[in-house]
Design an enzyme around this catalytic site. Structure first.
Site, PDB file in Angstrom:
ATOM      1  N   ASP A  50       0.848  -1.199   0.000  1.00 42.28           N
ATOM      2  CA  ASP A  50       0.000   0.000   0.000  1.00 42.28           C
ATOM      3  C   ASP A  50       0.878   1.243   0.000  1.00 42.28           C
ATOM      4  OD1 ASP A  50      -2.035   2.039   0.857  1.00 42.28           O
ATOM      5  OD2 ASP A  50      -3.264   0.259   1.137  1.00 42.28           O
ATOM      6  N   ASN A  51       0.485   2.265  -0.758  1.00 44.44           N
ATOM      7  CA  ASN A  51       1.249   3.522  -0.715  1.00 44.44           C
ATOM      8  C   ASN A  51       0.656   4.504   0.298  1.00 44.44           C
ATOM      9  OD1 ASN A  51      -1.028   4.485  -1.938  1.00 44.44           O
ATOM     10  ND2 ASN A  51      -0.012   5.249  -3.792  1.00 44.44           N
ATOM     11  N   GLY A  55      -5.268   5.052   2.234  1.00 40.33           N
ATOM     12  CA  GLY A  55      -5.359   4.080   3.323  1.00 40.33           C
ATOM     13  C   GLY A  55      -4.625   4.572   4.560  1.00 40.33           C
ATOM     14  N   THR A 140     -16.632  -3.394  -9.929  1.00 38.20           N
ATOM     15  CA  THR A 140     -17.726  -2.622  -9.357  1.00 38.20           C
ATOM     16  C   THR A 140     -18.952  -2.676 -10.259  1.00 38.20           C
ATOM     17  OG1 THR A 140     -18.474  -0.338  -8.993  1.00 38.20           O
ATOM     18  CG2 THR A 140     -16.538  -0.598 -10.352  1.00 38.20           C
ATOM     19  N   TYR A 164     -14.350   6.662 -13.767  1.00 36.71           N
ATOM     20  CA  TYR A 164     -14.056   5.636 -12.758  1.00 36.71           C
ATOM     21  C   TYR A 164     -14.533   4.273 -13.244  1.00 36.71           C
ATOM     22  CZ  TYR A 164     -14.885   2.736  -8.627  1.00 36.71           C
ATOM     23  OH  TYR A 164     -14.943   1.686  -7.746  1.00 36.71           O
ATOM     24  N   PHE A 192     -21.453  -4.041  -5.117  1.00 39.96           N
ATOM     25  CA  PHE A 192     -22.423  -2.953  -5.040  1.00 39.96           C
ATOM     26  C   PHE A 192     -21.920  -2.024  -3.910  1.00 39.96           C
ATOM     27  CE2 PHE A 192     -25.645  -3.749  -8.291  1.00 39.96           C
ATOM     28  CZ  PHE A 192     -25.030  -4.851  -8.867  1.00 39.96           C
ATOM     29  N   HIS A 212     -19.300   9.088   1.023  1.00 40.76           N
ATOM     30  CA  HIS A 212     -20.296   8.011   1.051  1.00 40.76           C
ATOM     31  C   HIS A 212     -21.431   8.315   2.023  1.00 40.76           C
ATOM     32  CE1 HIS A 212     -16.691   5.787  -0.495  1.00 40.76           C
ATOM     33  NE2 HIS A 212     -17.603   5.452  -1.381  1.00 40.76           N
ATOM     34  N   ARG A 305     -26.837  14.554  -7.923  1.00 37.96           N
ATOM     35  CA  ARG A 305     -25.378  14.543  -8.102  1.00 37.96           C
ATOM     36  C   ARG A 305     -25.104  13.936  -9.483  1.00 37.96           C
ATOM     37  NH1 ARG A 305     -21.812  11.120  -3.816  1.00 37.96           N
ATOM     38  NH2 ARG A 305     -22.811   9.390  -4.923  1.00 37.96           N
TER      39      ARG A 305
END
Ligand SMILES: NC(=O)c1ccc[n+]([C@@H]2O[C@H](COP(=O)([O-])OP(=O)(O)OC[C@H]3O[C@@H](n4cnc5c(N)ncnc54)[C@H](O)[C@@H]3O)[C@@H](O)[C@H]2O)c1
Ligand SMILES: O=c1ccn([C@@H]2O[C@H](COP(=O)(O)OP(=O)(O)O[C@H]3O[C@H](CO)[C@@H](O)[C@H](O)[C@H]3O)[C@@H](O)[C@H]2O)c(=O)[nH]1
Length: 352
Positions: A50-51, A55, A140, A164, A192, A212, A305
């Protein structure tokens, strides 16, 4: 046979998998950290790659109960990737690392094509060069685009409506082509809406900025935000607000372990939706959040949106048929209770 803690194991039986090391790319992120938890609890050696761009180091550390090696490597650095793969000799890769803000992908598509598409190509090249032939990949339902039918099965046309979703579809195609040409074995899991937190309340969702719905609603309940803005009330749905299929992050993680087991035992191509098949409107979700938290949660309607389809609900039974997977914690009330526990215990997320 894999052993898992009862609270985290949504199903009673799991296929056995080789316990060779598994690289979890994006294992310090929201969904990746929950997968790290289940792998470690199942006795699998985990290397978190991970960079830390979105995260959090404590997420990987807590998730793995201090057991996983965290390698701060950028997928865009092929030399570092190759060194890591040669040194650790993983048996497979679970690939969560990506940029995933729909709005940002519209204003900065270059970042999405570079980090999602080009960097995945780097990863696949290094896997090929070092003889690693198994990958489980985060796709996704955004690859489907505007629904032509609800619920959406895996056979739904893939016509994404934002960069995306398009980059995720390119990633699916690239992996398919590597499978065809070089014998890569893969699972593409089309999630989902991921939601919830660990039942213990120690790992959960922390995005900055947070976009979110569920974490924002819970921040309103905590008094950290004044109100939740509902994006549009003129959709062709039962109350005019958008319908989404919320799937618990613990159930998602379980599906990854199953998918990895299947491909390491010989399956060469798995493509599955991961959802519950039940959709909730934004209004219904806010109402349930009021009940779960005991707070008023002021809400106000604003305009739509851009890029939001009216409904996204998973259809079909392929994940059950192929992976033996059943969502076990994905009742919306349970999702909200688990997320609320995380938010109450960690009001600043992973910030000290
Ligand atoms: N959250 C959802 O509802 C949802 C739904 C469908 C699909 N997905 C997909 O699931 C995956 C995980 O989503 P999430 O919500 O956990 O996101 P996240 O941002 O919390 O996690 C992504 C992780 O990848 C790391 N990362 C990003 N770019 C990297 C790079 N170049 N090199 C190394 N590490 C890098 C980040 O630091 C982070 O730890 C993503 O691929 C996303 O597109 C998410
Ligand atoms: O402040 C807010 C935030 C969201 N919403 C609505 O709530 C629903 C859910 O939105 P959000 O939580 O932002 O998730 P999605 O936009 O549905 O996208 C998520 O779920 C997709 C799959 O459905 C993934 O591909 C994405 O990565 C992931 O961010 C949508 O109808 C939004 O319009 C609001 O009304 N107000």
């Amino acid at each position: 046979m894999l052993a898992m803690s009862a609270s985290e194991a949504p199903s009673d039986t799991l296929p056995s998998i080789p316990t060779g090391p598994v690289v979890v790319a994006g294992g310090a992120g929201y969904i990746g950290s929950h997968c790290v938890r289940q792998l470690v609890d199942a006795g699998v050696e985990v290397i978190v790659l991970d960079n830390l761009s979105t995260g959090h180091l404590p997420a990987a550390e807590r998730a793995s109960r201090g057991k996983a090696k965290v390698e701060r490597v950028d997928l865009g650095d092929p030399a570092a990737l190759r060194e890591l793969f040669e040194r650790t000799k993983p048996s497979g890769v679970i690939h969560f690392a990506a940029k995933c803000y729909v709005g940002e992908s519209v204003t900065d598509p270059a970042k999405y094509y570079r980090e999602n598409v080009s960097y995945t190509l780097e990863l696949l090249e290094v896997m090929r060069a070092t003889g690693v032939d198994s990958i489980v990949f985060s796709s996704t339902c955004a690859t489907y685009g505007e629904p032509v039918e609800i619920p959406m099965t895996e056979a739904h046309p893939q016509s994404p409506i934002n960069p995306y979703g398009r980059t995720k579809l390119h990633m699916e195609h690239m992996i398919e082509d590597f499978a065809h040409a070089y014998g890569l074995r893969f699972a593409a899991l089309r999630y989902f809406n991921a939601a919830g937190a660990s039942p213990e309340g120690d790992i959960g969702e922390h995005h900055e900025p947070e976009t979110h719905l569920i974490p924002l609603v819970l921040q309103v309940a905590q008094g950290r935000r004044e109100k939740i803005m509902m994006f549009g009330e003129d959709y062709p749905t039962r109350d005019g607000t958008c319908v989404r299929d919320y799937i618990h992050v613990v159930d998602l993680a379980d599906a990854h372990l199953r998918a990895l087991a299947q491909i390491q035992q010989g399956a060469d191509r798995i493509v599955c939706n991961l959802g519950t098949g039940t959709g909730y409107t934004v209004r219904e979700l806010i109402e349930l959040a009021r009940e779960v938290t005991g707070h008023a949660v002021p809400a106000e309607v604003t305009g739509r949106r851009e890029g939001d389809p009216a409904q996204l609900v998973s259809g079909g039974t392929r994940a059950r048929d192929v992976l033996g997977w059943e969502p076990k914690r994905s009742e919306l009330k349970t999702i909200l209770e688990d997320a609320w526990r995380w938010h109450q215990g960690n009001p600043d997320g992973y910030r000290a």
